[in-house]
Design an enzyme around this catalytic site. Structure first.
Site, PDB file in Angstrom:
ATOM      1  N   VAL A 181       0.823  -1.209   0.000  1.00  0.00           N
ATOM      2  CA  VAL A 181       0.000   0.000   0.000  1.00  0.00           C
ATOM      3  C   VAL A 181       0.861   1.266   0.000  1.00  0.00           C
ATOM      4  CG1 VAL A 181      -1.665   1.325   1.377  1.00  0.00           C
ATOM      5  CG2 VAL A 181      -2.007  -1.107   1.000  1.00  0.00           C
ATOM      6  N   ASP A 202      10.553   3.742   5.459  1.00  0.00           N
ATOM      7  CA  ASP A 202      10.323   2.415   6.040  1.00  0.00           C
ATOM      8  C   ASP A 202      11.368   2.195   7.121  1.00  0.00           C
ATOM      9  OD1 ASP A 202       8.550  -0.163   4.843  1.00  0.00           O
ATOM     10  OD2 ASP A 202      10.155  -0.682   6.255  1.00  0.00           O
ATOM     11  N   PHE A 241      -8.444   0.771  -0.939  1.00  0.00           N
ATOM     12  CA  PHE A 241      -9.260  -0.309  -1.512  1.00  0.00           C
ATOM     13  C   PHE A 241      -8.565  -1.034  -2.655  1.00  0.00           C
ATOM     14  CE2 PHE A 241     -12.228   2.678   0.443  1.00  0.00           C
ATOM     15  CZ  PHE A 241     -12.975   1.825   1.250  1.00  0.00           C
ATOM     16  N   GLU A 251      -4.096  -6.368  -4.829  1.00  0.00           N
ATOM     17  CA  GLU A 251      -2.775  -6.707  -5.350  1.00  0.00           C
ATOM     18  C   GLU A 251      -2.914  -7.248  -6.768  1.00  0.00           C
ATOM     19  OE1 GLU A 251      -0.607  -9.162  -2.542  1.00  0.00           O
ATOM     20  OE2 GLU A 251      -1.185  -7.829  -0.915  1.00  0.00           O
ATOM     21  N   LYS A 305     -14.337   0.355   5.487  1.00  0.00           N
ATOM     22  CA  LYS A 305     -13.281  -0.538   4.987  1.00  0.00           C
ATOM     23  C   LYS A 305     -13.547  -1.986   5.385  1.00  0.00           C
ATOM     24  CE  LYS A 305      -9.584  -2.201   3.342  1.00  0.00           C
ATOM     25  NZ  LYS A 305      -9.427  -2.425   1.909  1.00  0.00           N
ATOM     26  N   ASN A 359     -14.606  -5.214   2.815  1.00  0.00           N
ATOM     27  CA  ASN A 359     -13.859  -6.471   2.683  1.00  0.00           C
ATOM     28  C   ASN A 359     -14.704  -7.663   3.127  1.00  0.00           C
ATOM     29  OD1 ASN A 359     -11.629  -5.353   1.545  1.00  0.00           O
ATOM     30  ND2 ASN A 359     -10.225  -5.766   3.224  1.00  0.00           N
ATOM     31  N   LEU A 366     -17.746 -13.720  -8.115  1.00  0.00           N
ATOM     32  CA  LEU A 366     -18.588 -14.914  -8.082  1.00  0.00           C
ATOM     33  C   LEU A 366     -17.833 -16.116  -8.644  1.00  0.00           C
ATOM     34  CD1 LEU A 366     -22.179 -13.662  -9.107  1.00  0.00           C
ATOM     35  CD2 LEU A 366     -21.363 -14.367  -6.849  1.00  0.00           C
ATOM     36  N   CYS A 379      -5.337  -9.744   3.399  1.00  0.00           N
ATOM     37  CA  CYS A 379      -6.380  -8.876   3.954  1.00  0.00           C
ATOM     38  C   CYS A 379      -7.690  -9.551   4.341  1.00  0.00           C
ATOM     39  CB  CYS A 379      -6.609  -7.719   3.005  1.00  0.00           C
ATOM     40  SG  CYS A 379      -5.153  -6.661   2.993  1.00  0.00           S
ATOM     41  N   LYS A 402      -3.242 -15.353  -5.400  1.00  0.00           N
ATOM     42  CA  LYS A 402      -4.038 -15.018  -6.587  1.00  0.00           C
ATOM     43  C   LYS A 402      -3.045 -14.667  -7.695  1.00  0.00           C
ATOM     44  CE  LYS A 402      -5.062 -10.254  -6.534  1.00  0.00           C
ATOM     45  NZ  LYS A 402      -5.983  -9.164  -6.360  1.00  0.00           N
TER      46      LYS A 402
HETATM   47  P1  NAD Z   1       3.225  -4.680   4.080  1.00  0.00           P
HETATM   48  O1  NAD Z   1       3.491  -5.659   5.155  1.00  0.00           O
HETATM   49  O2  NAD Z   1       3.436  -5.044   2.656  1.00  0.00           O
HETATM   50  O3  NAD Z   1       4.073  -3.344   4.344  1.00  0.00           O
HETATM   51  C1  NAD Z   1       4.149  -2.694   5.574  1.00  0.00           C
HETATM   52  C2  NAD Z   1       5.483  -1.948   5.648  1.00  0.00           C
HETATM   53  O4  NAD Z   1       5.484  -1.124   6.802  1.00  0.00           O
HETATM   54  C3  NAD Z   1       6.704  -2.859   5.757  1.00  0.00           C
HETATM   55  O5  NAD Z   1       7.630  -2.556   4.736  1.00  0.00           O
HETATM   56  C4  NAD Z   1       7.273  -2.540   7.155  1.00  0.00           C
HETATM   57  O6  NAD Z   1       8.694  -2.635   7.219  1.00  0.00           O
HETATM   58  C5  NAD Z   1       6.804  -1.115   7.334  1.00  0.00           C
HETATM   59  N1  NAD Z   1       6.753  -0.667   8.738  1.00  0.00           N
HETATM   60  C6  NAD Z   1       6.368  -1.351   9.845  1.00  0.00           C
HETATM   61  N2  NAD Z   1       6.447  -0.563  10.930  1.00  0.00           N
HETATM   62  C7  NAD Z   1       6.897   0.647  10.520  1.00  0.00           C
HETATM   63  C8  NAD Z   1       7.165   1.865  11.165  1.00  0.00           C
HETATM   64  N3  NAD Z   1       6.984   2.014  12.483  1.00  0.00           N
HETATM   65  N4  NAD Z   1       7.619   2.907  10.441  1.00  0.00           N
HETATM   66  C9  NAD Z   1       7.815   2.783   9.121  1.00  0.00           C
HETATM   67  N5  NAD Z   1       7.563   1.640   8.423  1.00  0.00           N
HETATM   68  C10 NAD Z   1       7.099   0.581   9.120  1.00  0.00           C
HETATM   69  O7  NAD Z   1       1.707  -4.215   4.316  1.00  0.00           O
HETATM   70  P2  NAD Z   1       0.609  -3.821   3.197  1.00  0.00           P
HETATM   71  O8  NAD Z   1       0.137  -5.045   2.510  1.00  0.00           O
HETATM   72  O9  NAD Z   1       1.093  -2.662   2.434  1.00  0.00           O
HETATM   73  O10 NAD Z   1      -0.588  -3.354   4.154  1.00  0.00           O
HETATM   74  C11 NAD Z   1      -0.537  -2.158   4.889  1.00  0.00           C
HETATM   75  C12 NAD Z   1      -1.925  -1.854   5.415  1.00  0.00           C
HETATM   76  O11 NAD Z   1      -2.814  -1.587   4.330  1.00  0.00           O
HETATM   77  C13 NAD Z   1      -2.577  -2.981   6.217  1.00  0.00           C
HETATM   78  O12 NAD Z   1      -3.358  -2.423   7.230  1.00  0.00           O
HETATM   79  C14 NAD Z   1      -3.468  -3.651   5.199  1.00  0.00           C
HETATM   80  O13 NAD Z   1      -4.566  -4.300   5.793  1.00  0.00           O
HETATM   81  C15 NAD Z   1      -3.928  -2.481   4.366  1.00  0.00           C
HETATM   82  N6  NAD Z   1      -4.297  -2.792   2.980  1.00  0.00           N
HETATM   83  C16 NAD Z   1      -3.526  -3.642   2.247  1.00  0.00           C
HETATM   84  C17 NAD Z   1      -3.857  -3.896   0.919  1.00  0.00           C
HETATM   85  C18 NAD Z   1      -3.062  -4.859   0.074  1.00  0.00           C
HETATM   86  O14 NAD Z   1      -3.509  -5.181  -1.021  1.00  0.00           O
HETATM   87  N7  NAD Z   1      -1.916  -5.332   0.494  1.00  0.00           N
HETATM   88  C19 NAD Z   1      -4.955  -3.237   0.336  1.00  0.00           C
HETATM   89  C20 NAD Z   1      -5.702  -2.352   1.118  1.00  0.00           C
HETATM   90  C21 NAD Z   1      -5.354  -2.131   2.446  1.00  0.00           C
HETATM   91  C1  UGA Z   2      -8.810  -7.337  -1.505  1.00  0.00           C
HETATM   92  C2  UGA Z   2      -9.895  -6.377  -2.037  1.00  0.00           C
HETATM   93  O1  UGA Z   2     -10.295  -6.796  -3.338  1.00  0.00           O
HETATM   94  C3  UGA Z   2      -9.383  -4.946  -2.090  1.00  0.00           C
HETATM   95  O2  UGA Z   2     -10.448  -4.076  -2.465  1.00  0.00           O
HETATM   96  C4  UGA Z   2      -8.871  -4.543  -0.705  1.00  0.00           C
HETATM   97  O3  UGA Z   2      -8.325  -3.252  -0.732  1.00  0.00           O
HETATM   98  C5  UGA Z   2      -7.803  -5.513  -0.278  1.00  0.00           C
HETATM   99  O4  UGA Z   2      -8.354  -6.858  -0.247  1.00  0.00           O
HETATM  100  C6  UGA Z   2      -7.298  -5.213   1.091  1.00  0.00           C
HETATM  101  O5  UGA Z   2      -7.985  -4.684   1.923  1.00  0.00           O
HETATM  102  O6  UGA Z   2      -6.136  -5.539   1.269  1.00  0.00           O
HETATM  103  P1  UGA Z   2      -6.731  -8.614  -2.579  1.00  0.00           P
HETATM  104  O7  UGA Z   2      -6.710  -9.369  -1.289  1.00  0.00           O
HETATM  105  O8  UGA Z   2      -5.468  -8.074  -3.120  1.00  0.00           O
HETATM  106  O9  UGA Z   2      -7.741  -7.364  -2.444  1.00  0.00           O
HETATM  107  O10 UGA Z   2      -7.302  -9.564  -3.712  1.00  0.00           O
HETATM  108  P2  UGA Z   2      -8.754  -9.958  -4.296  1.00  0.00           P
HETATM  109  O11 UGA Z   2      -8.695  -9.835  -5.747  1.00  0.00           O
HETATM  110  O12 UGA Z   2      -9.851  -9.291  -3.586  1.00  0.00           O
HETATM  111  O13 UGA Z   2      -8.790 -11.508  -3.948  1.00  0.00           O
HETATM  112  C7  UGA Z   2      -8.846 -11.962  -2.605  1.00  0.00           C
HETATM  113  C8  UGA Z   2      -8.994 -13.476  -2.566  1.00  0.00           C
HETATM  114  O14 UGA Z   2     -10.287 -13.855  -3.018  1.00  0.00           O
HETATM  115  C9  UGA Z   2      -8.011 -14.204  -3.478  1.00  0.00           C
HETATM  116  O15 UGA Z   2      -7.515 -15.339  -2.778  1.00  0.00           O
HETATM  117  C10 UGA Z   2      -8.829 -14.643  -4.672  1.00  0.00           C
HETATM  118  O16 UGA Z   2      -8.353 -15.828  -5.254  1.00  0.00           O
HETATM  119  C11 UGA Z   2     -10.192 -14.856  -4.015  1.00  0.00           C
HETATM  120  N1  UGA Z   2     -11.325 -14.700  -4.948  1.00  0.00           N
HETATM  121  C12 UGA Z   2     -11.596 -13.489  -5.505  1.00  0.00           C
HETATM  122  C13 UGA Z   2     -12.135 -15.794  -5.228  1.00  0.00           C
HETATM  123  O17 UGA Z   2     -11.912 -16.909  -4.712  1.00  0.00           O
HETATM  124  N2  UGA Z   2     -13.215 -15.624  -6.072  1.00  0.00           N
HETATM  125  C14 UGA Z   2     -13.515 -14.423  -6.637  1.00  0.00           C
HETATM  126  O18 UGA Z   2     -14.509 -14.349  -7.384  1.00  0.00           O
HETATM  127  C15 UGA Z   2     -12.681 -13.328  -6.353  1.00  0.00           C
END
Ligand code: NAD
Ligand code: UGA
Length: 438
Positions: free
Chosen positions: A12, A31, A153, A156, A205, A209, A251, A261, A321
């Site tokens: 993110v 970071d 939102f 990945e 949020k 999800n 679906l 997540c 995925k």
């Molecule tokens: P991530 O684990 O990929 O990255 C987090 C980063 O934060 C790491 O590089 C870590 O070293 C760094 N970090 C930890 N503590 C720190 C600090 N005190 N100061 C500076 N850096 C620090 O996490 P992510 O997947 O990017 O998720 C981050 C947040 O966003 C989570 O709450 C997650 O639920 C949310 N989110 C993730 C996604 C996604 O697709 N991955 C999508 C929407 C929301």
């Molecule tokens: C999901 C949400 O789609 C994002 O909107 C949100 O920001 C994010 O979580 C988050 O909060 O981190 P992500 O986890 O990257 O994103 O991937 P998705 O495409 O949503 O898939 C999630 C899981 O559901 C995967 O394992 C995928 O294989 C599965 N999936 C998805 C199914 O089994 N069936 C579907 O029809 C769609």
């Protein structure tokens, strides 16, 4: 052009910072991992996300994007500090806020001018107020600040497109002026902007999800009923999806939801409800159904192979995925463990998650291609629907295998086609056709 600091260079943070830089802002991404930042300075990314490396390099070259481990440097000119650190699952299913706390404390210690702190991490309802309390308590001298919740939102694999073309921007704050300033940052994205209070934004949020996870578990439950009654869930989902009140997306029946997540967020929402004396029975069912989907693979393998002891099982796809190297809560990990627990020998292949797999499944032999996985295998399991698996030479795959058995956990192939090729094939919820060749 605004001065923005992004805290956390994960999926993110890196995407947020890089996209804001691409929109013309001055961004410094911070970071605590020295290694991560040293690599980023050389243009080496810690994650695989299509298009991101090129965008990082372009904005670094333009002087709009830089990286640091120093809060003092990151906050020197910042008007906005986005918190994008991880919020992993805690011991009881709650969201663990230790990284958010550390980030809030460091901001408080190093800020020296008014600041808008924007929370992008997914955090329990009430965290915005808690962050404000921490910052207030830790500031060496009072400097004005506001906290705005701006949940992310993006998904990945499509993160850049999701960031640049969001369905909506949600902002929550007790300070309307601060929320409006964060809204201004997003104006070039031309998305609907919902401005509400902090707690409501945080809840939007989790509710989003949880709804998406519910939709997937719903279709998986229908898939299991389809299988018992001889209907085809793929066609059922297509038929349902034409109704705009239902919609076509999310679906796809199969192995269920994994990733960093949905699993932790559904659990954290259920935890929040339980702590408040509520009984989140729908969320519990959504999680139960998801667990069962993975178990089914082993049941199907047993049904077709008899015992798994000594059998060679190949996994096609390891990431949770397609288009990501993330294996957090990937079905492949659980399936590999379950097969090994029954005495099976597991091999796997993934187009990009190999280096992640080396770390998270050291006992699984990793192969260089789908064809190598098939070599001498008693069964193949499709765990991830990567594009490159759609056009495999299935006749070649079959002739490499010891037994032509396939469990298609993502319904990538058509039962009739697989039967015609001589496979013993089981999809997920493909009714009588899904059992063709048995
Ligand atoms: P991530 O684990 O990929 O990255 C987090 C980063 O934060 C790491 O590089 C870590 O070293 C760094 N970090 C930890 N503590 C720190 C600090 N005190 N100061 C500076 N850096 C620090 O996490 P992510 O997947 O990017 O998720 C981050 C947040 O966003 C989570 O709450 C997650 O639920 C949310 N989110 C993730 C996604 C996604 O697709 N991955 C999508 C929407 C929301
Ligand atoms: C999901 C949400 O789609 C994002 O909107 C949100 O920001 C994010 O979580 C988050 O909060 O981190 P992500 O986890 O990257 O994103 O991937 P998705 O495409 O949503 O898939 C999630 C899981 O559901 C995967 O394992 C995928 O294989 C599965 N999936 C998805 C199914 O089994 N069936 C579907 O029809 C769609």
């Amino acid at each position: 052009m605004k001065n923005i600091c992004v805290i956390g260079a994960g999926y993110v943070g890196l995407v947020t910072g890089t996209c804001f830089a691409d929109l013309g802002n001055n961004v410094i991404t911070l970071d605590i991992s020295e290694e991560r930042i040293e690599n980023l300075k050389k243009g080496i990314l810690p994650i695989y996300e299509p298009g991101l490396e090129e965008m990082v390099k372009r904005n670094m070259a333009a002087g709009r994007l830089s990286f640091t481990t120093s809060y003092a440097e990151a906050l020197e000119k910042a008007e906005f500090a986005f918190i994008a650190v991880g919020t992993p699952e805690g011991v009881d299913g709650e969201a663990d806020l230790k990284y958010v706390r550390a980030a809030a404390e460091s901001i408080a210690e190093h800020m020296h001018q008014p600041l808008i702190i924007v929370n992008k991490s997914t955090v329990p309802v009430g965290t915005g107020d808690w962050v404000a309390d921490i910052v207030r308590a830790k500031q060496p001298r009072p400097i004005p600040f506001s906290v705005v919740s701006c949940p992310e939102f993006l998904a990945e694999g499509s993160a850049l497109a999701d960031f640049m073309n969001p369905a909506r921007i949600v902002l929550g704050s007790t300070d309307r002026e601060a929320a409006n300033k964060v809204a201004d940052l997003h104006l070039p994205l031309r998305a609907p902007i919902v401005i509400t209070d902090l707690r409501t934004a945080e809840m939007i949020k989790y509710a989003s999800n949880a709804f998406l996870a519910t939709k997937i578990s719903f279709i998986n439950e229908i898939a299991n009923i389809c299988e018992a009654l001889g209907a085809d869930v793929k066609e059922v989902a297509a038929g349902m999806g034409y109704d705009p009140r239902i919609g076509k997306q999310f679906l796809n029946a199969g192995l269920g939801w994994g990733g960093s997540c949905f699993p932790k967020d559904v659990k954290a929402l259920a935890y929040m409800a339980t702590v408040q004396g509520k009984h989140p029975q729908l969320l519990q069912a959504v999680m139960d159904i998801n667990k069962y989907q993975r178990r089914q693979v082993v049941l199907k393998l047993r049904e077709m192979l008899g015992t798994l002891k000594g059998k060679h099982i190949g996994l096609l796809g390891l990431a949770f995925k397609p288009n990501t190297d993330d294996m957090r809560e990937a079905p492949s990990v659980e399936i590999a463990r379950a097969v090994q627990a029954e005495g099976g020998i597991v091999r796997g292949y993934d187009p990009v998650a190999r280096h992640t797999a080396e770390r998270v499944m050291p006992s699984v032999k990793l192969c260089a291609s789908a064809y190598e996985v098939a070599e001498g295998a008693d069964a193949l399991v499709v765990c991830t629907e990567w594009n490159e698996f759609k056009q495999l030479d299935l006749a070649r795959i079959k002739s490499a295998m010891r037994q032509p058995v396939m469990v298609d956990g993502r319904n990538l192939y058509e039962p009739e086609q697989m039967a015609a090729l001589g496979f013993k094939y089981r999809g997920m919820g493909r009714g009588l056709n899904g059992s063709l060749g048995l």
